[in-house]
Design an enzyme around this catalytic site. Sequence first.
Site, mmCIF file in Angstrom:
data_model
loop_
_atom_site.group_PDB
_atom_site.id
_atom_site.type_symbol
_atom_site.label_atom_id
_atom_site.label_comp_id
_atom_site.label_asym_id
_atom_site.label_seq_id
_atom_site.Cartn_x
_atom_site.Cartn_y
_atom_site.Cartn_z
ATOM 1 N N HIS A 199 -0.211 0.481 -13.482
ATOM 2 C CA HIS A 199 0.518 -0.727 -13.866
ATOM 3 C C HIS A 199 2.005 -0.381 -13.923
ATOM 4 O O HIS A 199 2.377 0.667 -14.485
ATOM 5 C CB HIS A 199 0.031 -1.245 -15.225
ATOM 6 C CG HIS A 199 0.671 -2.526 -15.634
ATOM 7 N ND1 HIS A 199 0.350 -3.732 -15.061
ATOM 8 C CD2 HIS A 199 1.650 -2.776 -16.534
ATOM 9 C CE1 HIS A 199 1.109 -4.690 -15.600
ATOM 10 N NE2 HIS A 199 1.900 -4.134 -16.502
ATOM 11 N N ASP A 202 -5.486 -4.743 -18.000
ATOM 12 C CA ASP A 202 -4.520 -3.824 -18.618
ATOM 13 C C ASP A 202 -4.867 -3.403 -20.043
ATOM 14 O O ASP A 202 -3.976 -3.023 -20.808
ATOM 15 C CB ASP A 202 -3.122 -4.467 -18.612
ATOM 16 C CG ASP A 202 -2.710 -4.877 -17.217
ATOM 17 O OD1 ASP A 202 -2.068 -5.931 -17.081
ATOM 18 O OD2 ASP A 202 -3.064 -4.157 -16.266
ATOM 19 N N LYS A 245 -12.682 -12.997 -2.625
ATOM 20 C CA LYS A 245 -12.873 -12.985 -4.080
ATOM 21 C C LYS A 245 -14.334 -13.272 -4.414
ATOM 22 O O LYS A 245 -14.929 -12.634 -5.298
ATOM 23 C CB LYS A 245 -11.959 -14.043 -4.717
ATOM 24 C CG LYS A 245 -12.003 -14.077 -6.229
ATOM 25 C CD LYS A 245 -10.999 -15.086 -6.779
ATOM 26 C CE LYS A 245 -11.009 -15.127 -8.294
ATOM 27 N NZ LYS A 245 -10.068 -16.145 -8.839
ATOM 28 N N GLY A 276 0.772 -1.235 0.000
ATOM 29 C CA GLY A 276 0.000 0.000 0.000
ATOM 30 C C GLY A 276 0.799 1.278 0.000
ATOM 31 O O GLY A 276 0.300 2.317 0.451
ATOM 32 N N GLU A 322 5.693 6.114 -9.631
ATOM 33 C CA GLU A 322 4.309 5.932 -9.174
ATOM 34 C C GLU A 322 3.950 6.944 -8.091
ATOM 35 O O GLU A 322 2.917 7.611 -8.148
ATOM 36 C CB GLU A 322 4.116 4.512 -8.632
ATOM 37 C CG GLU A 322 4.296 3.444 -9.684
ATOM 38 C CD GLU A 322 4.157 2.044 -9.134
ATOM 39 O OE1 GLU A 322 4.482 1.797 -7.959
ATOM 40 O OE2 GLU A 322 3.690 1.183 -9.903
HETATM 41 N N1 LIG Z 1 -11.059 -5.951 -14.960
HETATM 42 C C1 LIG Z 1 -9.825 -5.574 -14.573
HETATM 43 N N2 LIG Z 1 -9.386 -5.897 -13.341
HETATM 44 C C2 LIG Z 1 -8.144 -5.507 -12.937
HETATM 45 C C3 LIG Z 1 -7.294 -4.792 -13.807
HETATM 46 C C4 LIG Z 1 -7.793 -4.456 -15.117
HETATM 47 O O1 LIG Z 1 -7.095 -3.793 -15.921
HETATM 48 N N3 LIG Z 1 -9.055 -4.871 -15.446
HETATM 49 N N4 LIG Z 1 -5.999 -4.446 -13.406
HETATM 50 C C5 LIG Z 1 -5.482 -5.251 -12.321
HETATM 51 C C6 LIG Z 1 -4.125 -4.845 -11.865
HETATM 52 N N5 LIG Z 1 -3.145 -5.606 -12.637
HETATM 53 C C7 LIG Z 1 -2.301 -4.944 -13.496
HETATM 54 O O2 LIG Z 1 -2.202 -3.700 -13.525
HETATM 55 C C8 LIG Z 1 -3.102 -7.013 -12.526
HETATM 56 C C9 LIG Z 1 -3.253 -7.595 -11.280
HETATM 57 C C10 LIG Z 1 -3.214 -8.987 -11.151
HETATM 58 C C11 LIG Z 1 -3.024 -9.785 -12.261
HETATM 59 C C12 LIG Z 1 -3.020 -11.276 -12.108
HETATM 60 O O3 LIG Z 1 -2.540 -12.002 -12.963
HETATM 61 N N6 LIG Z 1 -3.596 -11.742 -10.994
HETATM 62 C C13 LIG Z 1 -3.627 -13.190 -10.698
HETATM 63 C C14 LIG Z 1 -4.067 -13.432 -9.254
HETATM 64 C C15 LIG Z 1 -3.002 -12.938 -8.291
HETATM 65 C C16 LIG Z 1 -3.379 -13.204 -6.843
HETATM 66 O O4 LIG Z 1 -4.519 -13.684 -6.593
HETATM 67 O O5 LIG Z 1 -2.525 -12.930 -5.982
HETATM 68 C C17 LIG Z 1 -4.605 -13.909 -11.622
HETATM 69 O O6 LIG Z 1 -5.579 -13.293 -12.114
HETATM 70 O O7 LIG Z 1 -4.376 -15.118 -11.771
HETATM 71 C C18 LIG Z 1 -2.833 -9.221 -13.503
HETATM 72 C C19 LIG Z 1 -2.855 -7.825 -13.645
HETATM 73 C C20 LIG Z 1 -6.461 -5.320 -11.165
HETATM 74 N N7 LIG Z 1 -7.743 -5.795 -11.671
HETATM 75 N N1 GAR Z 2 -0.401 -5.249 -12.296
HETATM 76 C C1 GAR Z 2 -0.692 -4.618 -11.051
HETATM 77 C C2 GAR Z 2 0.592 -4.289 -10.329
HETATM 78 O O1 GAR Z 2 1.598 -4.967 -10.489
HETATM 79 N N2 GAR Z 2 0.537 -3.222 -9.528
HETATM 80 C C3 GAR Z 2 1.722 -2.796 -8.853
HETATM 81 O O2 GAR Z 2 1.730 -3.302 -7.522
HETATM 82 C C4 GAR Z 2 2.587 -2.446 -6.764
HETATM 83 C C5 GAR Z 2 1.906 -2.156 -5.459
HETATM 84 O O3 GAR Z 2 2.807 -1.478 -4.615
HETATM 85 P P1 GAR Z 2 2.233 -0.812 -3.274
HETATM 86 O O4 GAR Z 2 1.362 -1.847 -2.608
HETATM 87 O O5 GAR Z 2 3.469 -0.464 -2.490
HETATM 88 O O6 GAR Z 2 1.448 0.408 -3.698
HETATM 89 C C6 GAR Z 2 2.816 -1.169 -7.596
HETATM 90 O O7 GAR Z 2 4.110 -1.146 -8.156
HETATM 91 C C7 GAR Z 2 1.776 -1.292 -8.692
HETATM 92 O O8 GAR Z 2 2.158 -0.684 -9.921
#
Ligand SMILES: Nc1nc2c(c(=O)[nH]1)N[C@@H](CN(C=O)c1ccc(C(=O)N[C@@H](CCC(=O)O)C(=O)O)cc1)CN2
Ligand code: GAR
Length: 185
Positions: free
Chosen positions: A103, A144, A58, A12, A173
């Site tokens: 991202h 994404d 979830k 966070g 960020e």
């Molecule tokens: N509908 C959407 N939901 C989310 C998005 C988005 O663009 N559209 N962005 C993500 C954040 N993210 C990238 O920026 C991202 C986060 C997580 C994953 C991923 O592969 N997650 C795993 C599960 C991981 C876990 O449970 O610890 C998975 O789906 O298998 C990819 C991209 C947030 N939501």
């Molecule tokens: N694809 C999603 C992803 O990778 N998000 C990334 O998780 C980190 C969270 O850091 P934080 O908990 O210290 O803010 C950040 O670097 C953010 O861009």
Amino acid sequence: MKKIAILASGSGSNAEKIMEHFQASNKAQIVLIGTNKKDAFVLERAKKFDVPTFIFTKAELEGGNLTQKLVELQVDWVILAGFLLKIPQNLIDNYANKIINIHPALLPKYGGKGMYGMHVHCAVKEAGDNETGITIHLVNENYDEGKIIFQAATSIDEKDSPEEIAQKVHALEHKYFPQVIESML
Ligand SMILES: Nc1nc2c(c(=O)[nH]1)N[C@@H](CN(C=O)c1ccc(C(=O)N[C@@H](CCC(=O)O)C(=O)O)cc1)CN2
Ligand SMILES: NCC(=O)N[C@@H]1O[C@H](COP(=O)([O-])[O-])[C@@H](O)[C@H]1O
């Protein structure tokens, strides 16, 4: 005054920078920190700023419990700051073009399922890229692929470790995410 909810699954640090930024703002207030991880350090950061928290599973996310909570609180914007679950259609339908994600790469490179946290920086390192960066985008039903709002890049050296790459990305960020959010309100 606009109401903002932040969703995070981990440390966070971005959530903290956003809470700091809006702490004395007359434009918006952070009304909720939501997480799917009951031990996420973001919960400790929320306490520091007296921001209410909401822990959900979830199944509750996919079942609409979070959406109901956000609507009840009259939240205007939902910010994803290291949130690792897919945002379901029920939330997207209620917050069309009002969900913003950060991202840790220059999309469309290094995006999609599996591309989060250190996985991204390891992939950038493996590819031997000489730059990386951040992408801030609106959220749609796929990972994404939403409309890109902002990108910033930083150079990386072949000697940089994935952890050093992560540090450079985090610096971008923390510098840009709060101000980009404010620009969207
Ligand atoms: N509908 C959407 N939901 C989310 C998005 C988005 O663009 N559209 N962005 C993500 C954040 N993210 C990238 O920026 C991202 C986060 C997580 C994953 C991923 O592969 N997650 C795993 C599960 C991981 C876990 O449970 O610890 C998975 O789906 O298998 C990819 C991209 C947030 N939501
Ligand atoms: N694809 C999603 C992803 O990778 N998000 C990334 O998780 C980190 C969270 O850091 P934080 O908990 O210290 O803010 C950040 O670097 C953010 O861009």
